[in-house]
Design a protein around this motif. Sequence first.
Motif, PDB file in Angstrom:
ATOM      1  N   SER A  23       0.869  -1.193   0.000  1.00  0.00           N
ATOM      2  CA  SER A  23       0.000   0.000   0.000  1.00  0.00           C
ATOM      3  C   SER A  23       0.896   1.231   0.000  1.00  0.00           C
ATOM      4  CB  SER A  23      -0.918  -0.013   1.227  1.00  0.00           C
ATOM      5  OG  SER A  23      -0.136  -0.124   2.410  1.00  0.00           O
ATOM      6  N   PRO A  70       0.775   5.357   0.769  1.00  0.00           N
ATOM      7  CA  PRO A  70      -0.053   6.443   1.331  1.00  0.00           C
ATOM      8  C   PRO A  70      -0.439   7.462   0.256  1.00  0.00           C
ATOM      9  CG  PRO A  70       1.842   5.991   2.750  1.00  0.00           C
ATOM     10  CD  PRO A  70       2.048   5.196   1.493  1.00  0.00           C
ATOM     11  N   PRO A 103       9.165  -3.302   5.695  1.00  0.00           N
ATOM     12  CA  PRO A 103       9.131  -1.843   5.901  1.00  0.00           C
ATOM     13  C   PRO A 103      10.353  -1.197   5.258  1.00  0.00           C
ATOM     14  CG  PRO A 103       8.616  -3.011   7.936  1.00  0.00           C
ATOM     15  CD  PRO A 103       9.057  -4.048   6.943  1.00  0.00           C
ATOM     16  N   GLY A 111       4.389  -0.284   2.629  1.00  0.00           N
ATOM     17  CA  GLY A 111       3.079  -0.325   3.282  1.00  0.00           C
ATOM     18  C   GLY A 111       2.530  -1.743   3.282  1.00  0.00           C
ATOM     19  N   GLU A 112       1.624  -2.026   4.217  1.00  0.00           N
ATOM     20  CA  GLU A 112       1.097  -3.393   4.385  1.00  0.00           C
ATOM     21  C   GLU A 112       0.315  -3.815   3.150  1.00  0.00           C
ATOM     22  OE1 GLU A 112       0.618  -3.129   9.264  1.00  0.00           O
ATOM     23  OE2 GLU A 112      -1.138  -2.956   7.949  1.00  0.00           O
ATOM     24  N   GLN A 164      -3.547  -4.883   3.706  1.00  0.00           N
ATOM     25  CA  GLN A 164      -4.578  -3.908   4.098  1.00  0.00           C
ATOM     26  C   GLN A 164      -5.785  -3.975   3.156  1.00  0.00           C
ATOM     27  OE1 GLN A 164      -5.410  -2.074   6.590  1.00  0.00           O
ATOM     28  NE2 GLN A 164      -3.610  -2.934   7.628  1.00  0.00           N
TER      29      GLN A 164
END
Length: 356
Positions: A98, A100, A284, A287-288, A291
């Motif tokens: 993911s 942001p 990291p 992003g996961e 999700q």
Amino acid sequence: MDSLALFLATALLAFVLYWFVCILGSAEQKGKRAINLSSGSISREKVQDKYKQYWSFFLRPKEIETADKVPHFVDTFYNLVTDIYEWGWGQSFHFAPSVPGKSHKDATRIHEEMAVDLLKVGPGHRILDVGCGVGGPMRAIAARSRSNVVGITINQYQVDRARAHNRKSGVDSLCEVVCGNFLQMPFPDSSFDGAYSIEATCHAPKLEDVYSEIYRVLRPGALYVSYEWVTTDRYKADDPEHVEIIQGIERGDALPGLRSYDQVAEIAQKVGFEVVEERDLAKPPAGEWWQRLKMGKIAYWRNHVVVSFLTLLGVAPKGVVDVHEMLFKTAGHLTRGGETGIFTPMHMILCRKPMS
Ligand SMILES: C=C(CC[C@@H](C)[C@H]1CC[C@H]2C3=CC[C@H]4[C@H](C)[C@@H](O)CC[C@]4(C)[C@H]3CC[C@]12C)C(C)C
Ligand SMILES: C[S@@+](CC[C@H](N)C(=O)[O-])C[C@H]1O[C@@H](n2cnc3c(N)ncnc32)[C@H](O)[C@@H]1O
């Protein structure tokens, strides 16, 4: 006034019904709609039997002889799930970190285009998509690189879907789709300038068999990049919860047996590749990736009602509800695999076929 009220109420009900059945749950605008859910190349009346056949593969003991049956078993799986994948996920059948501020669609494309940057390919090159699905990555990679992309998939229904999408895309002239087994590819030796596989070689009973074929069709000096499904260094074979999660992932995704992260480079070198780079793209600061799977009970319930309603109307084949329920459980196992860190769908390995 009564007749007007009746007309308006009827029109509203018709619209709600149309929206609920035809629009709801679609992952993409103008994408696959629930009302068009089919069973791939399987005839409608055979879906329930084929679904039972699919599960029987896991109930038999894991004998070596079943390795020969895996491609047919995977083909059956994709006949059962391809339309639900397209309807509920889109044209790219893979995960992505993911990002942001970015949509799932944009995050997916960024993940796909990274393969191009790693392969360093461009106009005039001929590259191979190993396990191409309905061509989501193929079209993104062709658009980015302007290379000629040849995709291969075991599933004829996916070939038909990919070709239809390609015709509607601006990159049809750059894309070709072939129905075949990536364990015995219908391509000459040294006939590609690059190759990639995105979450596909996990279906191979033995990773060295598909890697050997990819090695064979690449010209000397060419690069191959793969995003692999593997268990990570956190996976403990003596932890019952870990075993349950990984078994759930294998059974819900037609996997003959997940490899461990530390086997991939070893197998690549065994078939002759030099390993250029290797890393888990899920680590990291990425992003996961899971999700997006957390679609929530409401979204699942909504999709379950849509699929059940369409089956009741005879629009969707009987058995699609069972497949949908299997996928919901699979989403749970995959989410747990991500949350515990014992599984990654994007262990990236970049290899080169030596010049000599
Ligand atoms: C790489 C592989 C497939 C990865 C993903 C594309 C799919 C894995 C699990 C799938 C799904 C699970 C839940 C479904 C949901 C219940 C339904 O309502 C809508 C579709 C799902 C979200 C579906 C979408 C595709 C997956 C995420 C494997 C096979 C190697
Ligand atoms: C999860 S899908 C990923 C598809 C595509 N890479 C994407 O990201 O959209 C896995 C793909 O591998 C293909 N596949 C699995 N086993 C195969 C085999 N033995 N030969 C050819 N294709 C195979 C499936 O048909 C499917 O298209």
